[in-house]
Design an enzyme around this catalytic site. Structure first.
Site, PDB file in Angstrom:
ATOM      1  N   ASP A  55     -79.966 -28.184  27.614  1.00 39.09           N
ATOM      2  CA  ASP A  55     -79.624 -27.817  26.347  1.00 39.09           C
ATOM      3  C   ASP A  55     -79.142 -26.355  26.079  1.00 39.09           C
ATOM      4  O   ASP A  55     -79.507 -25.640  27.105  1.00 39.09           O
ATOM      5  CB  ASP A  55     -80.733 -28.281  25.303  1.00 39.09           C
ATOM      6  CG  ASP A  55     -82.326 -27.828  25.978  1.00 39.09           C
ATOM      7  OD1 ASP A  55     -82.977 -28.632  25.335  1.00 39.09           O
ATOM      8  OD2 ASP A  55     -82.374 -26.781  26.411  1.00 39.09           O
ATOM      9  N   ASP A  57     -79.515 -23.507  23.875  1.00 41.66           N
ATOM     10  CA  ASP A  57     -80.104 -22.639  22.614  1.00 41.66           C
ATOM     11  C   ASP A  57     -79.442 -21.291  22.225  1.00 41.66           C
ATOM     12  O   ASP A  57     -78.933 -20.741  23.284  1.00 41.66           O
ATOM     13  CB  ASP A  57     -81.587 -22.488  22.816  1.00 41.66           C
ATOM     14  CG  ASP A  57     -82.442 -23.921  23.340  1.00 41.66           C
ATOM     15  OD1 ASP A  57     -81.876 -24.828  22.497  1.00 41.66           O
ATOM     16  OD2 ASP A  57     -83.557 -23.868  23.976  1.00 41.66           O
ATOM     17  N   ASP A 133     -91.297 -15.362  27.939  1.00 43.57           N
ATOM     18  CA  ASP A 133     -92.144 -15.485  29.002  1.00 43.57           C
ATOM     19  C   ASP A 133     -91.811 -14.945  30.479  1.00 43.57           C
ATOM     20  O   ASP A 133     -92.287 -13.809  30.909  1.00 43.57           O
ATOM     21  CB  ASP A 133     -92.775 -16.870  29.330  1.00 43.57           C
ATOM     22  CG  ASP A 133     -91.637 -17.880  29.541  1.00 43.57           C
ATOM     23  OD1 ASP A 133     -90.481 -17.696  29.419  1.00 43.57           O
ATOM     24  OD2 ASP A 133     -92.070 -19.260  29.380  1.00 43.57           O
TER      25      ASP A 133
HETATM   26  P1  ATP Z   1     -85.998 -26.070  30.278  1.00 45.06           P
HETATM   27  O1  ATP Z   1     -84.504 -26.146  31.046  1.00 45.06           O
HETATM   28  O2  ATP Z   1     -86.885 -26.750  30.773  1.00 45.06           O
HETATM   29  O3  ATP Z   1     -85.780 -26.441  28.598  1.00 45.06           O
HETATM   30  P2  ATP Z   1     -85.969 -23.569  28.994  1.00 45.06           P
HETATM   31  O4  ATP Z   1     -86.083 -22.339  29.500  1.00 45.06           O
HETATM   32  O5  ATP Z   1     -85.044 -23.906  28.064  1.00 45.06           O
HETATM   33  O6  ATP Z   1     -86.330 -24.620  30.012  1.00 45.06           O
HETATM   34  P3  ATP Z   1     -87.977 -24.036  26.733  1.00 45.06           P
HETATM   35  O7  ATP Z   1     -89.423 -24.620  26.821  1.00 45.06           O
HETATM   36  O8  ATP Z   1     -86.692 -25.060  26.212  1.00 45.06           O
HETATM   37  O9  ATP Z   1     -87.480 -23.538  28.175  1.00 45.06           O
HETATM   38  O10 ATP Z   1     -87.966 -22.867  26.010  1.00 45.06           O
HETATM   39  C1  ATP Z   1     -86.811 -21.902  25.542  1.00 45.06           C
HETATM   40  C2  ATP Z   1     -86.911 -20.453  25.871  1.00 45.06           C
HETATM   41  O11 ATP Z   1     -87.889 -20.086  24.720  1.00 45.06           O
HETATM   42  C3  ATP Z   1     -87.525 -20.098  27.156  1.00 45.06           C
HETATM   43  O12 ATP Z   1     -86.271 -19.928  28.093  1.00 45.06           O
HETATM   44  C4  ATP Z   1     -88.158 -18.971  26.937  1.00 45.06           C
HETATM   45  O13 ATP Z   1     -87.341 -17.708  26.720  1.00 45.06           O
HETATM   46  C5  ATP Z   1     -88.692 -19.201  25.367  1.00 45.06           C
HETATM   47  N1  ATP Z   1     -90.185 -19.625  25.520  1.00 45.06           N
HETATM   48  C6  ATP Z   1     -90.632 -21.065  25.444  1.00 45.06           C
HETATM   49  N2  ATP Z   1     -91.864 -21.192  25.590  1.00 45.06           N
HETATM   50  C7  ATP Z   1     -92.404 -20.022  25.645  1.00 45.06           C
HETATM   51  C8  ATP Z   1     -93.607 -19.282  25.711  1.00 45.06           C
HETATM   52  N3  ATP Z   1     -94.916 -20.361  25.928  1.00 45.06           N
HETATM   53  N4  ATP Z   1     -93.715 -18.131  25.881  1.00 45.06           N
HETATM   54  C9  ATP Z   1     -92.783 -17.300  25.812  1.00 45.06           C
HETATM   55  N5  ATP Z   1     -91.428 -17.687  25.662  1.00 45.06           N
HETATM   56  C10 ATP Z   1     -91.371 -19.138  25.644  1.00 45.06           C
HETATM   57 MG    MG Z   2     -84.604 -25.771  26.925  1.00 44.51          MG
END
Ligand code: ATP
Ligand code: MG
Length: 429
Positions: A55, A57, A133
């Site tokens: 996705d 964002d 994170d």
């Molecule tokens: P994926 O490909 O698994 O979706 P992602 O990095 O996009 O990985 P998400 O859970 O969709 O992970 O979260 C989007 C963003 O929000 C992360 O890249 C991170 O920057 C931030 N984020 C999400 N969860 C947390 C958390 N628990 N603490 C701090 N930042 C977070």
């Molecule tokens: Mg994501």
């Protein structure tokens, strides 16, 4: 006072065309209206790694209301974290206003309607980077200038294939213990090594997962075990002593399932075979269900419970129901399982008892059952691990492939064979 490093296209290698066209439309609309807008988080990380993001964002300095003014298909969602979803029909993109880290905000500030707004304090681009994170998750992509904006050294960490927490790892894990699970997930999924200081506090803080809402752990467990790297993730979770806070029964069963020579027993083989199967299905874009994960993880506990209730003189069906209820009532203390999935898991278990009956009426009914497929897959895994003869799986594989006449013949042959189990008949007198 911004300390961002801006990495130009010839260094980062991202081709803007790899960014979803609709996401580009959103970015361009917001910047044309005078706002800042960046692709952010997992999408930038994945593009830098040459992976197709799942996705896209977006982060912006526009508030949700301003986003809606620019993009009227926006729906504002969430109460604590107000987010904009920009819709294109049923598909939508998450557009979040820059947020400040928790500790920089006026915690406890109460909003107009009594709502605690401390989690929703808007921030600058830099603050938005620091509240994330891991460094590799805190990169921004500026579409207009084709630059990656990096405040935290994420690009160099990615080059080193290293997962590093932003700030003091212990503090960040205490703030949100789910970050320990996220560390395992990203490291296993993306082939990154967890940096030493990021790794160090995990075992000691593992028990903090006990304070996380079981509903959140359900979501996280699916992300972990439906990531396409479930085996690697299981091993890492066990190594870091995190697994016991997700599936305590399965941890006990796995720990006990080893003989004095260090050989693994059939339960361990079942778990590995099942996760291998799940990984294969995910990679082939085939559907997977959480019900299967719980069926596997709780199987040892349930089959032992079943045996116990049977030995106490209970009928088979009731024994299975009781064993299943016992297993789930323990499991939901850690991970809450929505009813539709736990019911499906129970059906998978209950149907295991029916494969040994080969009379025509029962066989045809089982083949028609809405959970036949999942139960059959589960039974074949059990056979693969030596819990059942492989011939049982082969018989049920074959009967699905032949026409009705041959199905009947197979049942007839199997029921008249002295090896087949027949349902007990009540005596007529
Ligand atoms: P994926 O490909 O698994 O979706 P992602 O990095 O996009 O990985 P998400 O859970 O969709 O992970 O979260 C989007 C963003 O929000 C992360 O890249 C991170 O920057 C931030 N984020 C999400 N969860 C947390 C958390 N628990 N603490 C701090 N930042 C977070
Ligand atoms: Mg994501």
């Amino acid at each position: 006072m911004s300390s961002a490093t801006k990495i130009p296209a010839n260094e980062h290698g991202i081709n803007s065309r790899e960014i979803d066209k609709k996401a580009r439309t959103i970015l361009n609309s917001l910047t044309d209206a005078g706002y800042e807008a960046y692709l952010v988080g997992g999408a930038v990380r994945d593009l830098l790694l040459g992976i197709i993001p799942k996705d896209f964002d977006i982060a912006t300095n526009a508030t949700p209301e301003q986003i809606k003014q620019v993009l009227p298909s926006t729906r504002i969602i969430g109460r604590r974290f107000r987010l904009a979803h920009v819709h294109f029909g049923r598909e939508y993109f998450e557009v979040a206003t820059f947020r400040a880290p928790h500790n920089n905000s006026d915690s406890g500030l109460v909003g107009q309607h009594g709502r605690i707004i401390h989690d929703n304090v808007y921030g600058t681009l830099e603050e938005d980077a620091y509240r994330r994170d891991f460094t590799v998750n805190a990169l921004f992509y500026d579409l207009k200038n084709a630059e990656v904006v990096d405040f935290v050294g994420g690009v160099s960490d990615l080059k080193k294939l290293q997962l590093r927490m932003i700030g003091d790892p212990e503090v960040r894990y205490r703030e949100d213990p789910v970050r320990m699970l996220r560390a395992i997930r990203f490291a296993s999924k993306l082939g990154l090594k967890i940096e030493k200081e990021t790794e160090a506090p995990i075992r000691e803080l593992a028990s903090l997962l006990g304070n996380i809402a079981p509903a959140r752990l359900f979501d996280e467990s699916l992300k972990l075990f439906h990531s396409g790297q479930a085996i690697k993730i299981l091993e890492a979770l066990r190594e870091y002593q995190l697994f016991q806070y997700l599936f305590p029964e399965a941890e006990t069963s796995l720990a006990e399932d080893i003989d004095k020579d260090g050989n693994e027993g059939s339960y361990t083989q079942l778990v590995y075979a099942a996760l291998e199967n799940t990984d294969r299905r995910i990679r082939a874009d085939m559907p997977v269900t959480p019900a299967f994960l719980f069926a596997v993880m709780l199987w040892k506990r349930v089959s032992e419970g079943f045996k116990m209730y049977k030995e106490l003189g209970n009928p088979a069906l009731q024994s299975m129901h009781s064993a299943a209820s016992d297993a789930f009532s323990e499991q939901v203390k850690c991970i809450s399982v929505p009813r539709r999935f736990s019911n499906m898991t129970r059906e998978i278990w209950t149907l295991q008892g029916l494969f040994s009956f080969k009379n025509e009426r029962r066989v045809l009914r089982l083949l028609d059952h809405k959970r036949f497929r999942a139960s059959y897959d589960f039974m074949c895994l059990r056979a693969q691990c030596g819990e059942l003869p492989m011939s049982e799986c082969n018989w049920w594989t074959l009967i699905q492939e032949v026409d009705l006449k041959e199905k009947k013949a197979m049942c007839h042959a199997a029921s008249s064979s002295k090896h087949s189990r027949k349902p007990r008949r009540r005596s007529k007198n």
